[in-house]
Scaffold this active site. Structure first.
Site, PDB file in Angstrom:
ATOM      1  N   ASN A  23      21.155  48.004  47.582  1.00 43.07           N
ATOM      2  CA  ASN A  23      19.933  48.188  46.803  1.00 43.07           C
ATOM      3  C   ASN A  23      18.772  47.715  47.668  1.00 43.07           C
ATOM      4  O   ASN A  23      18.555  46.509  47.812  1.00 43.07           O
ATOM      5  CB  ASN A  23      20.037  47.358  45.506  1.00 43.07           C
ATOM      6  CG  ASN A  23      18.742  47.381  44.704  1.00 43.07           C
ATOM      7  OD1 ASN A  23      17.836  48.150  45.002  1.00 43.07           O
ATOM      8  ND2 ASN A  23      18.664  46.525  43.695  1.00 43.07           N
ATOM      9  N   LYS A  63      15.673  47.952  47.188  1.00 41.45           N
ATOM     10  CA  LYS A  63      14.473  47.521  46.444  1.00 41.45           C
ATOM     11  C   LYS A  63      13.217  48.114  47.095  1.00 41.45           C
ATOM     12  O   LYS A  63      13.243  49.260  47.533  1.00 41.45           O
ATOM     13  CB  LYS A  63      14.435  45.988  46.345  1.00 41.45           C
ATOM     14  CG  LYS A  63      15.756  45.441  45.791  1.00 41.45           C
ATOM     15  CD  LYS A  63      15.719  43.993  45.443  1.00 41.45           C
ATOM     16  CE  LYS A  63      17.092  43.558  44.920  1.00 41.45           C
ATOM     17  NZ  LYS A  63      17.140  42.182  44.494  1.00 41.45           N
ATOM     18  N   HIS A  87      18.256  47.340  36.150  1.00 41.33           N
ATOM     19  CA  HIS A  87      18.290  46.200  37.061  1.00 41.33           C
ATOM     20  C   HIS A  87      17.446  45.055  36.478  1.00 41.33           C
ATOM     21  O   HIS A  87      16.425  45.292  35.840  1.00 41.33           O
ATOM     22  CB  HIS A  87      17.752  46.605  38.433  1.00 41.33           C
ATOM     23  CG  HIS A  87      17.966  45.546  39.463  1.00 41.33           C
ATOM     24  ND1 HIS A  87      17.119  44.461  39.582  1.00 41.33           N
ATOM     25  CD2 HIS A  87      18.946  45.374  40.372  1.00 41.33           C
ATOM     26  CE1 HIS A  87      17.590  43.679  40.547  1.00 41.33           C
ATOM     27  NE2 HIS A  87      18.680  44.210  41.044  1.00 41.33           N
ATOM     28  N   GLU A  98      15.368  43.099  37.694  1.00 36.70           N
ATOM     29  CA  GLU A  98      13.948  43.069  38.076  1.00 36.70           C
ATOM     30  C   GLU A  98      13.146  44.050  37.233  1.00 36.70           C
ATOM     31  O   GLU A  98      11.977  43.820  36.941  1.00 36.70           O
ATOM     32  CB  GLU A  98      13.801  43.358  39.582  1.00 36.70           C
ATOM     33  CG  GLU A  98      14.227  42.139  40.401  1.00 36.70           C
ATOM     34  CD  GLU A  98      14.811  42.453  41.766  1.00 36.70           C
ATOM     35  OE1 GLU A  98      14.655  43.588  42.255  1.00 36.70           O
ATOM     36  OE2 GLU A  98      15.453  41.548  42.337  1.00 36.70           O
ATOM     37  N   GLU A 145      25.282  41.190  37.362  1.00 41.64           N
ATOM     38  CA  GLU A 145      24.400  40.454  38.265  1.00 41.64           C
ATOM     39  C   GLU A 145      23.750  39.294  37.524  1.00 41.64           C
ATOM     40  O   GLU A 145      22.733  39.486  36.844  1.00 41.64           O
ATOM     41  CB  GLU A 145      23.300  41.386  38.797  1.00 41.64           C
ATOM     42  CG  GLU A 145      23.823  42.600  39.546  1.00 41.64           C
ATOM     43  CD  GLU A 145      22.771  43.159  40.481  1.00 41.64           C
ATOM     44  OE1 GLU A 145      23.046  43.203  41.685  1.00 41.64           O
ATOM     45  OE2 GLU A 145      21.681  43.526  40.018  1.00 41.64           O
ATOM     46  N   GLY A 164      18.861  37.098  44.834  1.00 45.90           N
ATOM     47  CA  GLY A 164      17.870  36.762  45.846  1.00 45.90           C
ATOM     48  C   GLY A 164      17.651  35.262  46.004  1.00 45.90           C
ATOM     49  O   GLY A 164      16.687  34.835  46.632  1.00 45.90           O
ATOM     50  N   SER A 219      23.234  37.661  45.639  1.00 43.51           N
ATOM     51  CA  SER A 219      23.442  36.939  46.897  1.00 43.51           C
ATOM     52  C   SER A 219      24.806  37.190  47.539  1.00 43.51           C
ATOM     53  O   SER A 219      25.420  36.280  48.111  1.00 43.51           O
ATOM     54  CB  SER A 219      23.201  35.431  46.700  1.00 43.51           C
ATOM     55  OG  SER A 219      21.874  35.213  46.276  1.00 43.51           O
TER      56      SER A 219
HETATM   57  P1  PGA Z   1      20.559  40.081  46.311  1.00 49.33           P
HETATM   58  O1  PGA Z   1      20.154  41.225  45.241  1.00 49.33           O
HETATM   59  O2  PGA Z   1      21.811  40.550  46.989  1.00 49.33           O
HETATM   60  O3  PGA Z   1      19.383  39.990  47.237  1.00 49.33           O
HETATM   61  O4  PGA Z   1      20.778  38.835  45.518  1.00 49.33           O
HETATM   62  C1  PGA Z   1      21.129  41.863  44.479  1.00 49.33           C
HETATM   63  C2  PGA Z   1      20.494  42.841  43.534  1.00 49.33           C
HETATM   64  O5  PGA Z   1      19.402  42.538  43.008  1.00 49.33           O
HETATM   65  O6  PGA Z   1      21.027  43.932  43.275  1.00 49.33           O
END
Ligand code: PGA
Length: 252
Positions: free
Chosen positions: A10, A12, A96, A98, A168, A174, A214
């Site tokens: 992903n 982003k 997601h 976010e 998640e 993140g 992460s």
């Molecule tokens: P990350 O993000 O691996 O940077 O924690 C995962 C995601 O948001 O899909």
């Protein structure tokens, strides 16, 4: 139950064309063609056309990070499932955290998006996960099961068979903090149980459930060692070709 692992990048809001092109070149060069898993890249919308051609006839599938639920119309700034299909997308990420956190998505519009994706033949990657407070208050399983249930309201079994789910935990995205393999496994199993309740046991057993938050080469093997973890949705560690290559090879 044999479920084919699925590793998804992903990206982003990262990368312009030149960066994406050099990533894809390096990443494809690192694959040996023997990877027995599905590999997916979800770039920003702007890169879908160029990645669509770069990834055609490769083992890597294209995904979008979001979609709108309507097919067309006066929705400035939005993109429909049909438009994503037109760009060569096979998957689309839906709900997601976010998008839930910054763009007002809730289980109801996630549900409409799932239905829109399915009606165009796109495979939804439905994201669910609890925030830190919910985990601290031991509400994780209830929250996640509710997210799955409401996202799939009115989705028939044939549609649900097309689904990938990504668990998640929001506090792990993140942040460098990962759920332990055992913590993740507990939630994956709860997701499988709710799928079994809504549909049936064979569907639950066949559905692929990714972990996200992460994930990096150093922790991917331990996570993948859990019986109900079938892959990962990766943000930060998917932005370097070398690291995503190691992830799809399950190499530390
Ligand atoms: P990350 O993000 O691996 O940077 O924690 C995962 C995601 O948001 O899909």
């Amino acid at each position: 139950m044999d479920r084919k692992p699925i590793m998804a990048a992903n990206w982003k809001m990262h990368f312009v064309t030149s960066e994406a092109e050099s990533f894809v070149k390096d990443f494809l060069a690192g694959l040996d063609g023997q990877e027995a898993l599905d590999i997916v890249i979800a770039p920003p919308y702007t890169l879908l056309p160029s990645l669509g051609s770069l990834l055609a006839d490769t083992p890597v599938d294209l995904a979008a990070q979001n979609l709108h639920w309507e097919t067309h119309g006066a929705y400035t700034g939005e993109v429909s499932a049909g438009m994503l299909k037109d760009m060569g997308c096979k998957y689309v990420i839906v709900g997601h955290s976010e998008r839930r956190q910054y763009f007002g998505e809730n289980n109801q519009n996630v549900n409409r998006k799932i239905q829109a994706a399915l009606s165009e033949g796109l495979l939804p990657i439905l994201c669910v996960g609890e925030v830190l407070d919910e985990r601290k208050n031991e509400r994780t399983l209830a929250v996640v099961q509710k997210q799955v249930k409401e996202a799939l309201q009115g989705v028939d079994k044939e549609g649900a068979e097309k689904l990938v789910i990504a668990y998640e935990p929001v506090w792990a995205i993140g942040t460098g903090e990962t759920a332990t393999p055992e913590q993740a496994q507990e939630v994956h199993l709860a997701i499988r149980n709710i799928l079994s309740e809504i549909y049936d046991e064979p569907l639950a057993a066949a559905t692929r459930i990714q972990y996200g938050g992460s994930v990096k080469p150093a922790n991917v093997c331990a996570l993948m060692g859990q019986p109900d973890i079938d892959g990962a949705l990766v943000g930060g560690a998917s932005l370097k070709a070398d690291s995503f290559t190691r992830l799809v090879k399950f190499e530390k």
